[in-house]
Design a protein around this motif. Structure first.
Motif, PDB file in Angstrom:
ATOM      1  N   VAL A 254       0.834  -1.211   0.000  1.00 33.89           N
ATOM      2  CA  VAL A 254       0.000   0.000   0.000  1.00 33.89           C
ATOM      3  C   VAL A 254       0.866   1.257   0.000  1.00 33.89           C
ATOM      4  CG1 VAL A 254      -1.660   1.342   1.348  1.00 33.89           C
ATOM      5  CG2 VAL A 254      -1.986  -1.115   1.087  1.00 33.89           C
ATOM      6  N   SER A 255       1.907   1.286   0.865  1.00 32.65           N
ATOM      7  CA  SER A 255       2.760   2.478   0.932  1.00 32.65           C
ATOM      8  C   SER A 255       3.508   2.697  -0.377  1.00 32.65           C
ATOM      9  CB  SER A 255       3.761   2.344   2.087  1.00 32.65           C
ATOM     10  OG  SER A 255       4.593   1.215   1.915  1.00 32.65           O
ATOM     11  N   THR A 256       3.937   1.591  -1.027  1.00 32.98           N
ATOM     12  CA  THR A 256       4.613   1.715  -2.319  1.00 32.98           C
ATOM     13  C   THR A 256       3.644   2.227  -3.380  1.00 32.98           C
ATOM     14  OG1 THR A 256       6.095  -0.116  -1.753  1.00 32.98           O
ATOM     15  CG2 THR A 256       5.956   0.494  -4.071  1.00 32.98           C
ATOM     16  N   PHE A 257       2.406   1.725  -3.350  1.00 36.77           N
ATOM     17  CA  PHE A 257       1.411   2.184  -4.319  1.00 36.77           C
ATOM     18  C   PHE A 257       1.093   3.660  -4.122  1.00 36.77           C
ATOM     19  CE2 PHE A 257      -3.088   3.034  -5.303  1.00 36.77           C
ATOM     20  CZ  PHE A 257      -3.052   2.806  -6.670  1.00 36.77           C
ATOM     21  N   LEU A 258       0.962   4.095  -2.848  1.00 35.72           N
ATOM     22  CA  LEU A 258       0.661   5.502  -2.587  1.00 35.72           C
ATOM     23  C   LEU A 258       1.798   6.410  -3.034  1.00 35.72           C
ATOM     24  CD1 LEU A 258      -0.996   5.290   0.954  1.00 35.72           C
ATOM     25  CD2 LEU A 258      -2.128   5.639  -1.251  1.00 35.72           C
ATOM     26  N   LYS A 259       3.036   5.898  -2.930  1.00 35.06           N
ATOM     27  CA  LYS A 259       4.194   6.711  -3.295  1.00 35.06           C
ATOM     28  C   LYS A 259       4.466   6.689  -4.790  1.00 35.06           C
ATOM     29  CE  LYS A 259       8.970   7.613  -1.939  1.00 35.06           C
ATOM     30  NZ  LYS A 259      10.087   7.213  -1.051  1.00 35.06           N
ATOM     31  N   TYR A 260       4.384   5.491  -5.389  1.00 36.98           N
ATOM     32  CA  TYR A 260       4.732   5.350  -6.797  1.00 36.98           C
ATOM     33  C   TYR A 260       3.537   5.036  -7.691  1.00 36.98           C
ATOM     34  CZ  TYR A 260       9.476   5.135  -4.984  1.00 36.98           C
ATOM     35  OH  TYR A 260      10.650   5.420  -4.342  1.00 36.98           O
ATOM     36  N   GLY A 261       2.331   5.065  -7.116  1.00 34.95           N
ATOM     37  CA  GLY A 261       1.146   4.848  -7.927  1.00 34.95           C
ATOM     38  C   GLY A 261       0.953   5.998  -8.908  1.00 34.95           C
ATOM     39  N   LYS A 262       0.294   5.719  -9.986  1.00 37.51           N
ATOM     40  CA  LYS A 262       0.064   6.701 -11.051  1.00 37.51           C
ATOM     41  C   LYS A 262       1.385   7.275 -11.569  1.00 37.51           C
ATOM     42  CE  LYS A 262      -4.579   8.143  -9.669  1.00 37.51           C
ATOM     43  NZ  LYS A 262      -5.445   9.281  -9.318  1.00 37.51           N
ATOM     44  N   TYR A 263       2.438   6.480 -11.490  1.00 32.99           N
ATOM     45  CA  TYR A 263       3.745   6.934 -11.970  1.00 32.99           C
ATOM     46  C   TYR A 263       3.742   6.938 -13.493  1.00 32.99           C
ATOM     47  CZ  TYR A 263       8.684   7.833 -10.984  1.00 32.99           C
ATOM     48  OH  TYR A 263       9.912   8.425 -10.821  1.00 32.99           O
ATOM     49  N   GLU A 264       4.175   8.025 -14.062  1.00 28.13           N
ATOM     50  CA  GLU A 264       4.211   8.134 -15.518  1.00 28.13           C
ATOM     51  C   GLU A 264       5.498   8.822 -15.953  1.00 28.13           C
ATOM     52  OE1 GLU A 264       0.767  10.201 -16.843  1.00 28.13           O
ATOM     53  OE2 GLU A 264      -0.636   8.599 -16.315  1.00 28.13           O
ATOM     54  N   ILE A 265       6.131   8.250 -16.963  1.00 26.22           N
ATOM     55  CA  ILE A 265       7.298   8.877 -17.592  1.00 26.22           C
ATOM     56  C   ILE A 265       6.916   9.170 -19.036  1.00 26.22           C
ATOM     57  CG2 ILE A 265       9.728   8.652 -18.189  1.00 26.22           C
ATOM     58  CD1 ILE A 265       9.964   6.527 -16.004  1.00 26.22           C
ATOM     59  N   SER A 266       6.907  10.430 -19.402  1.00 23.48           N
ATOM     60  CA  SER A 266       6.543  10.820 -20.761  1.00 23.48           C
ATOM     61  C   SER A 266       7.459  11.940 -21.224  1.00 23.48           C
ATOM     62  CB  SER A 266       5.076  11.250 -20.828  1.00 23.48           C
ATOM     63  OG  SER A 266       4.848  12.362 -19.978  1.00 23.48           O
ATOM     64  N   SER A 267       7.371  12.250 -22.483  1.00 27.09           N
ATOM     65  CA  SER A 267       8.212  13.327 -23.021  1.00 27.09           C
ATOM     66  C   SER A 267       7.599  13.868 -24.300  1.00 27.09           C
ATOM     67  CB  SER A 267       9.632  12.808 -23.297  1.00 27.09           C
ATOM     68  OG  SER A 267       9.622  11.897 -24.394  1.00 27.09           O
ATOM     69  N   ASP A 268       7.994  15.088 -24.646  1.00 24.41           N
ATOM     70  CA  ASP A 268       7.690  15.631 -25.952  1.00 24.41           C
ATOM     71  C   ASP A 268       9.013  16.006 -26.604  1.00 24.41           C
ATOM     72  OD1 ASP A 268       8.445  18.017 -24.780  1.00 24.41           O
ATOM     73  OD2 ASP A 268       6.391  18.704 -24.457  1.00 24.41           O
ATOM     74  N   VAL A 269       8.986  16.822 -27.605  1.00 31.25           N
ATOM     75  CA  VAL A 269      10.211  17.149 -28.327  1.00 31.25           C
ATOM     76  C   VAL A 269      11.215  17.873 -27.440  1.00 31.25           C
ATOM     77  CG1 VAL A 269      11.159  18.463 -30.269  1.00 31.25           C
ATOM     78  CG2 VAL A 269       9.007  17.220 -30.535  1.00 31.25           C
ATOM     79  N   ASN A 270      10.721  18.708 -26.517  1.00 29.94           N
ATOM     80  CA  ASN A 270      11.603  19.576 -25.742  1.00 29.94           C
ATOM     81  C   ASN A 270      11.825  19.158 -24.301  1.00 29.94           C
ATOM     82  OD1 ASN A 270      11.889  21.357 -27.940  1.00 29.94           O
ATOM     83  ND2 ASN A 270       9.977  22.381 -27.400  1.00 29.94           N
ATOM     84  N   ARG A 271      10.831  18.511 -23.677  1.00 25.24           N
ATOM     85  CA  ARG A 271      10.915  18.292 -22.226  1.00 25.24           C
ATOM     86  C   ARG A 271      10.610  16.847 -21.848  1.00 25.24           C
ATOM     87  NH1 ARG A 271      11.399  23.204 -19.880  1.00 25.24           N
ATOM     88  NH2 ARG A 271      11.218  22.296 -17.825  1.00 25.24           N
ATOM     89  N   ILE A 272      11.058  16.495 -20.633  1.00 27.35           N
ATOM     90  CA  ILE A 272      10.765  15.196 -20.016  1.00 27.35           C
ATOM     91  C   ILE A 272       9.823  15.450 -18.854  1.00 27.35           C
ATOM     92  CG2 ILE A 272      11.763  13.190 -18.841  1.00 27.35           C
ATOM     93  CD1 ILE A 272      14.443  13.976 -20.198  1.00 27.35           C
ATOM     94  N   TYR A 273       8.798  14.597 -18.702  1.00 24.27           N
ATOM     95  CA  TYR A 273       7.790  14.775 -17.664  1.00 24.27           C
ATOM     96  C   TYR A 273       7.722  13.513 -16.796  1.00 24.27           C
ATOM     97  CZ  TYR A 273       6.372  18.402 -20.973  1.00 24.27           C
ATOM     98  OH  TYR A 273       6.364  19.470 -21.831  1.00 24.27           O
ATOM     99  N   ILE A 274       7.775  13.714 -15.476  1.00 17.36           N
ATOM    100  CA  ILE A 274       7.656  12.610 -14.524  1.00 17.36           C
ATOM    101  C   ILE A 274       6.577  12.978 -13.518  1.00 17.36           C
ATOM    102  CG2 ILE A 274       8.855  11.177 -12.825  1.00 17.36           C
ATOM    103  CD1 ILE A 274      11.493  12.115 -14.120  1.00 17.36           C
ATOM    104  N   THR A 275       5.581  12.133 -13.364  1.00 25.28           N
ATOM    105  CA  THR A 275       4.528  12.365 -12.372  1.00 25.28           C
ATOM    106  C   THR A 275       4.387  11.124 -11.500  1.00 25.28           C
ATOM    107  OG1 THR A 275       2.798  11.564 -13.871  1.00 25.28           O
ATOM    108  CG2 THR A 275       3.251  13.921 -13.884  1.00 25.28           C
TER     109      THR A 275
END
Length: 504
Positions: A254-275
């Motif tokens: 549960v604690s791992t899910f709350l911390k790393y849940g909905k983890y997303e690594i994405s990018s476009d031409v200019n930037r990197i996005y981590i949520t």
């Protein structure tokens, strides 16, 4: 003149809640635990606490009225003060990273917090908005994105699982196509919960809570008979152990899910996005051009599971509140092969070379014979006190011998893991004993190199090479005990940087 405006009024409530949260310990100690105390220290302590609380509360209100901000298509402008006014401007060109954090408070009031990190040192290194509407935060990001444009090659989709986001429209009509590179599955979350040992946190948490409650309500005296009765029954003890094991595993997941849940690594031409985050959301954005280096770390447990952590080194600060030193990580539990693929997909101008050069056997003898100050000091202390352990009078030299063997094994592992390669305009260093680190950087991002030799290295024809990258603090990476001829190649490789650097 750009019209300045005050910060969101909810900022006062946010800061007041933080003030109350930070005051809970003093309230419990002074007004609950020591409520009936006649001590002068407690009486004056109560008065000082009340005065400090009131003064801080008033300062929160005054600060809100006397601070303003504005931004145009070039810079942020920050104003503060009544009698002694100050103005600060931060050009968009100096901004390295964008961090967002949405805690429970922000979710309730449908706001967020955003921080624009620069490469400047000191307290003014970032433009922080602790409470701002989501629309305003989007406007700031859109204004920054439309102003600071970076020309990079377009990203090619190299994985069938990649997901393309539709363009998002905002006030500045700036649209971009984001490519999804990674979303953790249930299997990834399970692996993360066990390799992070988060399941071991439940028992210390319960013990800490118990001792705190016991200090106030003296639970131990009241429950002494109940505890002795529990330990007298083997099936109750067994049941409690099973319950704690199951509860610890569930707590870890549960604690791992709350911390790393909905983890997303994405990018476009200019930037990197981590949520990441379920309750407290954290979003990190960095310009690809600002990435100074890449680190791929593996602990001994991660190597057993075939996992790795990829970190981005940036010239700006990489922390926001409680997420210090974490938000620059491209998920700490990536499958190693997938980690290499993601690096190539997100930063196509970076190349990871798996075939690297090992150290010569001569460097092993340098490492094994080099004196260890930890062992020398420990041996000296043990020899002086000669402690008796488990009724063994000679335990001190056994511990000394074991420590020497452990140090030797660690140095042997470090020798076996250490590798390097100079590949066109890239440099790679790998080193470590139990935890290995693979460092990758482009030549144009290296601001300085250093070659050094100690006495033993001179006698054996070895040297140490080091690269220095812009970061906060400045990042040093290198390899020790490489052949002397490599240093000439290293310096020649760095001189090729003159044709690659770009003046900002």
């Amino acid at each position: 003149m750009i019209p300045a405006k005050r910060y969101n009024p909810l900022l006062m409530i946010f800061q007041l809640m933080n003030l109350i949260k930070n005051s809970i310990f003093f309230v419990v100690f002074l007004f609950v635990i020591k409520a009936g105390s006649d001590s002068a220290f407690i009486k004056y302590g109560k008065v000082i606490f009340i005065l400090a609380f009131v003064i801080t509360f008033i300062s929160i209100i005054i600060k809100w009225f006397t601070t303003k901000y504005a931004f145009d298509n070039k810079s942020f402008y920050l104003y503060k003060g009544v009698f002694s006014k100050s103005e600060r401007s931060i050009p968009f060109s100096k901004i390295q990273n964008i961090n967002r954090h949405t805690a429970l408070f922000h979710r309730i009031f449908r706001v967020t917090s955003i921080s624009f990190e620069t490469g400047i040192k000191g307290d003014d290194a970032a433009v922080k908005f602790e409470v701002v509407s989501r629309i305003e935060a989007d406007r700031m990001e859109a204004q920054l994105s439309s102003t600071v444009h970076i020309d990079l090659p377009s990203i090619q989709e190299s994985d069938a699982n990649m997901e393309t986001f539709p363009p998002e429209e905002d006030d500045s009509k700036v649209s971009s196509t984001r490519v999804m590179h990674f979303k953790p599955t249930k299997k990834d979350t399970l692996k993360a919960s066990f390799t992070s040992f988060s399941f071991l946190l439940l028992i210390p948490l319960i013990a800490s809570l118990y001792f705190k409650i016991n200090d106030i309500f003296h639970v131990e005296e009241e429950a002494e008979g109940v505890i002795s009765e529990i330990f007298s029954s083997w099936w109750l003890v067994f049941g409690i152990i099973i319950f704690l094991v199951v509860a610890s595993a569930a707590f870890g997941i549960v604690s791992t899910f709350l911390k790393y849940g909905k983890y997303e690594i994405s990018s476009d031409v200019n930037r990197i996005y981590i949520t990441k985050g379920v309750i407290n959301e954290t979003s990190f954005s960095i310009s690809k051009e600002k990435v100074q280096a890449i680190e791929i770390k593996q602990t001994i447990l991660k190597r057993l599971f075939g996992l790795a952590e990829v970190k981005l080194t940036s010239a700006g600060s990489l922390d926001f509140g409680e997420d210090k030193h974490e938000i620059n990580s491209l998920y700490p539990y990536l499958p190693i092969k997938r980690a290499y693929e993601i690096v190539s997909d997100i930063l196509p101008t970076y190349k990871v070379t798996e075939k690297m050069v090992r150290l010569p056997k001569t460097s092993l003898w340098v490492r094994l014979l080099w004196p260890s100050w930890i062992w020398i000091l420990t041996a000296a202390v043990l020899y002086y006190f000669k402690p008796i352990i488990l009724n063994m009078e000679q335990a001190w030299w056994i511990i000394t011998a074991i420590l020497l063997v452990v140090i030797g094994i660690a140095r042997l592992l470090d020798f076996l893991h250490t590798r390097y390669v100079l590949n066109d305009c890239f440099v790679q260093f790998k080193k470590g004993s139990l935890t290995t680190t693979l460092f990758i950087s482009k030549r144009e991002k290296v601001i300085e190199v250093k070659v050094s030799r100690n006495i033993i290295q001179k006698l054996l024809g070895l040297a140490s090479i080091t690269t220095i990258n812009r970061a906060k603090p400045v990042y040093y990476a290198g390899v020790e005990d490489v052949p002397q001829e490599v240093t000439n190649e290293f310096c020649k490789w760095y001189k090729g940087r003159s044709g690659e650097i770009k003046v900002e």
